[in-house]
Design an enzyme around this catalytic site. Sequence first.
Site, PDB file in Angstrom:
ATOM      1  CD  GLU A   1     -50.837  -9.433  33.069  1.00  0.00           C
ATOM      2  OE1 GLU A   1     -50.620  -9.225  31.332  1.00  0.00           O
ATOM      3  OE2 GLU A   1     -50.228  -7.770  33.483  1.00  0.00           O
TER       4      GLU A   1
ATOM      5  CD  GLU B   1     -46.438  -7.613  34.858  1.00  0.00           C
ATOM      6  OE1 GLU B   1     -46.250  -7.490  34.438  1.00  0.00           O
ATOM      7  OE2 GLU B   1     -46.102  -9.533  35.073  1.00  0.00           O
TER       8      GLU B   1
END
Length: 465
Positions: free
Chosen positions: A168, A369
């Site tokens: 991220e 995720e």
Amino acid sequence: MSIKYKFPENFWWGSATSGPQSEGRFNKKHDSVFDHWFDIEPEAFFNGVGPNVASNFYNSHKEDLKLIKEIGLNSFRTSIQWTRLIKDFETGEVDEDGVRFYNEVIDECIENDLLPVMNLHHFDLPVELYDKYGGWESKHVVDLFVIFARKCFELFGDRVKHWTTFNEPMVIVEGEYLYQFHYPKIVDGRKAVQVMFNLNLASAKVIEAYKEMGFHKEGGQIGIVLNLTPAYPRSNNDEDTMASNIADSYFNTSFLEPAVKGNFPKILLDILEQDGVIWQATEKELEIIKNNTVDFLGVNYYQPRRVKAKESEFDESKGWMPDKYFDNYEMPGRRMNPYRGWEIYPQCMYDIAINLRDNYDNIPWYISENGMGVEGEEKYINEYGIIEDDYRIDFYKEHLEYLHKGISEGSNCFGYHTWTPIDCWSWSNAYKNRYGFIAVDLATQKKTIKKSGRWIKEVAQNNGF
């Protein structure tokens, strides 16, 4: 039982955590930006709980990995902490205890038939590199990161065949430089844009090093993990659509395009040029980004972004911000996870799958995720001491149904990882919301499999549900 949703052969059924969120600070010689932030402002963390112990993975990794094996998972992602592995950031000299620890983790994964997926950066920049050089604002730090990555490949590349450069990276840009939810909590759009470029450069340079070291010849692969929050426009009118395209180019494709195609989205470049905030980059750096794209992509998906044309007054006092071009939109009647304040929109799984199929060369990818954080899970404990988290099972089923639809229509998805195997420490939220298949009692560090942990075992065994 009949399997309605069957997944491709050798599908990854797994779960993800990170070094800073699971290990604790035991024997770590350096502090990350989060360690430092907790030391100077513990009250910024839910219930004053910092990263010092986390879920004690440093001490209990053997037992923890056995539990992860017990719930039937076949793959596991965590990260190697720069602050734990490296003693001297400039030379890349290693800390022997860090080497021992990560070797044990990797060997233990293999022992438990868990495919280890190793990530190199999960928001845990060494604070001294921030203090000395401005962290990711600096191209010198980019080069130090490459030294760290090379060391990881050299030490562990014989056994770890799946690497990711960043988790991220957009959150580093947002949290540290725009919206003040990660230390150093700066609001500086111009710096944010430079950091965005530097992170893309760092990822490409690490991929270049991995190639140079010959790991592809040994079946190794390297990718990146991006949090994709597709921007849906409020309506189909031109203004709303334009606003959502701009938001998408800033928050999603600014990392997706360079990672997969080696270039930046034109719409973003045009805006940054026109507003005079474009990053500093050399021809050589752009070449490196162009020539070092990922082998595979990890996608973290939690929630969509909803956008409308700019209606509120833009606050010029903060300088340039991407928010100049759009407003966030609260769609009436949206489904919410009340604990996290996030919209639940499983259809997005399908949209991501088709977007990657059609617009990104159908690159091999996996969900790295997906999860549901819930506060106060102890109220769902049954008489046998097990948390009955049916809400989590339902959440996963819905998301998997849409993912399955995307796969059945040809999207090249090879796995599904949840966040997270064992309840872990979550930045300033600490342990407010729990995400795990396995509960952790903070007072005793006792770990107990939740109902969802038994459910995922069946899913993994049947390769579907």
